[in-house]
Design a protein around this motif. Sequence first.
Motif, short mmCIF file in Angstrom:
data_model
loop_
_atom_site.label_atom_id
_atom_site.label_comp_id
_atom_site.label_asym_id
_atom_site.label_seq_id
_atom_site.Cartn_x
_atom_site.Cartn_y
_atom_site.Cartn_z
N ALA A 90 0.84 -1.21 0.00
CA ALA A 90 0.00 0.00 0.00
C ALA A 90 0.87 1.25 0.00
CB ALA A 90 -0.92 0.00 1.22
N ALA A 91 1.96 1.22 0.77
CA ALA A 91 2.87 2.36 0.81
C ALA A 91 3.48 2.60 -0.56
CB ALA A 91 3.95 2.13 1.86
N ALA A 96 2.11 1.90 -3.36
CA ALA A 96 1.08 2.46 -4.24
C ALA A 96 1.13 3.99 -4.18
CB ALA A 96 -0.30 1.96 -3.82
N ARG A 97 1.37 4.52 -2.98
CA ARG A 97 1.46 5.98 -2.82
C ARG A 97 2.68 6.55 -3.53
NH1 ARG A 97 -1.19 8.79 2.34
NH2 ARG A 97 -3.27 8.19 1.64
#
Lengths: 331, 318
Positions: A185-186, A188-189
Amino acid sequence: MSWFEKLVPSRIRTDATNKRAVPEGLWLRCDGCNATLYKPELERCLDVCPKCGHHRRLSARRRLEVFLDSEGREEIGAQIEPMDILRFRDSKKYKDRLTAAQKETGEKDALIAMRGTLKDIPVVVAAFDFNFMGGSMGSVVGERFVRAVNVACEQRIPLICFSASGGARMQEALFSLMQMAKTSAALARLRAQRVPYLSVMTDPTMGGVSASLAMLGDINAAEPGALIGFAGPRVIQQTVRETLPPGFQRAEFLVEHGAIDMIIDRREMRERIAAILAMLLHRPPTDSQRPYLEYHPPKEGEVQATDSANPPLDAPLPDDNPAKPGTPSAS
Amino acid sequence: MNPDFLDFEQPIAELEAKVEELRYVGNDAEINIHDEISRLQAKCKTLTESIFAKLTPWQISQIARHPRRPYTLDYLPLLFRDFHELHGDRAFADDPAIVGGMARFAGQPVMVIGHQKGRDTKEKLRRNFGMPRPEGYRKALRLMHLAERFALPVITFIDTPGAYPGVGAEERGQSEAIARNLLEMSRLRTPIICTVVGEGGSGGALAIGVGDRVMMLEYSTYSVISPEGCASILWKSADRAADAAEALGITSARLKELGLIDHIIPEPLGGAHRDLELMAHHLGEALGQALAEMQSMDLDTLCARRYQRIMDYGQFKD
C-alpha cells in the motif's frame, strides 16, 4: 612427536603442532566453483568470486556500505524494535530467537533503511539482512520499509530496495502477513507520486517478500543466480512430485519468463542503478559515463559549439575509470 | 466412522444415528417413541453445545476445512440474485479456483469474487482444491478494476489453503500477481468487503483480502502459514500441527482480540454446514451492514481510511 611416529609417519595428520600459523578465516571456499579465495581479495570484489562470479550473500549493513556514497548517510527508523506480542513459542521462544539473532548480527531486526546519496543522487535505500532470522518480514521490517517509502515520498527521492528473505516471519503470525499489504500500500502511494522505486532481488527472495514489495519495482532487477519465487523449491517438489527444471527460480530463469527486467552484477550495481535513476530523474549522466554522451538540455536559441565539454564523437576518450570504492576491480 | 463428521464430532454422529434409527422404527411400528426421540435430540444438542464451546484452534481449523463446509458458490444463490459469472484474465487462462462476476445484493449491483473449492474428486481437481494460479488473481484484479470503473462495491469470499505452489504458477509470476493485487486493492476507489468463510491461507488469501471491512465466520481461520507447514518448519514435525495452530492464533476470536479483523459472524450450532440457510442469513446481514457503512462515506474518505487501517498493522517498540 613420539619415537614411534617418527619411525612410522602417519598419512593422516591431526597433530595441531604441525599447523602453519594462518589467521582464522583468511581463506574461504567459493560455493560456486570451489576455488580457494583469499578473503581480503574477495572483500575488494564485494564478495563476488573473482574466478566464477558467484555472488555471496551480504549483510544489510555491508550492502549499504558498498552501495551508498560514503558521506551523508542517515539511518531511518533505527529506534524501532521488535516485540513479541503473541508470546510465540515453538521449540524455542520467539523472544530468545530474537535475542540470539540480534546478538549474532548486531542489528535490531532484519531490515535497515538509510537516506544517503548514490553518485551524488539523493536516494533512500532499504536492505534486508538474511542472517537475521532468514531476513523474515515481521512488524519492524514492515514499519521500517514504510518509513523509508515515506521519506522517499516526502522528499521526492528514489527508493531502492535490496531484498533477501525467506518470506513472512511465522513467529509474528498474521501480523507478518499484514506487512505484505502494508508495504504494498505504501508503494502504491510512491507510485502515484511518480517517485522511482527500484527493486533489486538478491539471493534468496521468496514467499511473502517476493509476493509484495520485491515484485513491485518500477524496475525489477536481480543479482546473478539469486533464487527468487513464491513457493520454495522443496514445497513445489512435494506438490508436483517431479524434478524441477534446471535453473528453476534463478534470476536468469525469471528474466527468461519476463518476471524481472534485468540482472545486475554486484560489481556494476552502483554504476547501473545511478545511470538508470539519472534517466528517470532527467539528471545529467553520472560520472562514469563517457563525456561525449554528456547530456546538456539545449537552451532556447543556443548554438552548440565544439568545446572540451562536448568533444566531437570521434575525439579520443579520456581515461575515465579511476579505481574507486564500489567500482568493479579488474577481474 | 461417519465421514461427514470430524473425529471430535463422532459422539454427535453416533447420537444422531440413534435418533434416525428410532425414527425409522417409529414409522414402522406403532409404538410411541416420540418422547424418546425428543429426549435424544435434546441430548444431542447439549452434547454439540458442550463440544463446540471448547474447541481448540486445531479443531477449528478442521471445521474450516470440513468436507461439507459451504463454499463461495453455495452462498451465492442464497445471498445474491442475477449472478453473471465473468471468466478469464485476458492473458493466459481462466482459473476455476477463483470465481467472480456481477450480481445483485439486496437489489444493488455488486462485484462478487471468491475462492472456490470442489465438492467431489473431479470438481476438486478442476478447482485445484481452491488454490489459485496467477491467472486467478489477475482475473480477480480485472474484475475489481471493472467494479471500480462502474462504481460497484466489491465483495470477496476467502477460502483457500494458499496460492498454488507449482512450476507453471511460478513461471507465470505467482509472486507478482499477488503483490500487484495487494497494491491495487489498497487504492481501489470503491468499497471492498472481505469475508473469510473457510480457510484464509496466507498470501493466497490476502491477495483478495485487502479491504475496508474484514470479517470472518466464527469457525474459519486466517493464518500466515498452515499449522502443518508451520509445525514442520519450526517443530520439524507436521504432527505438531495442533501446537502450531495454538501458537499462530488463527481463530476468529483471537484475531478479533488482536485487532486484525473487524467482525466475527456467528455460525449455527455445529458449524456453517449444519444449517446453510441460517449461515447465509447471518452472512447477508453482516454484508448489508458493512456495505451501508462503507457507502455512507465519500470515496476520498473511504480510501484514506483504508490506507490508514493498513498502515496500522504491526506491533513494535518505537
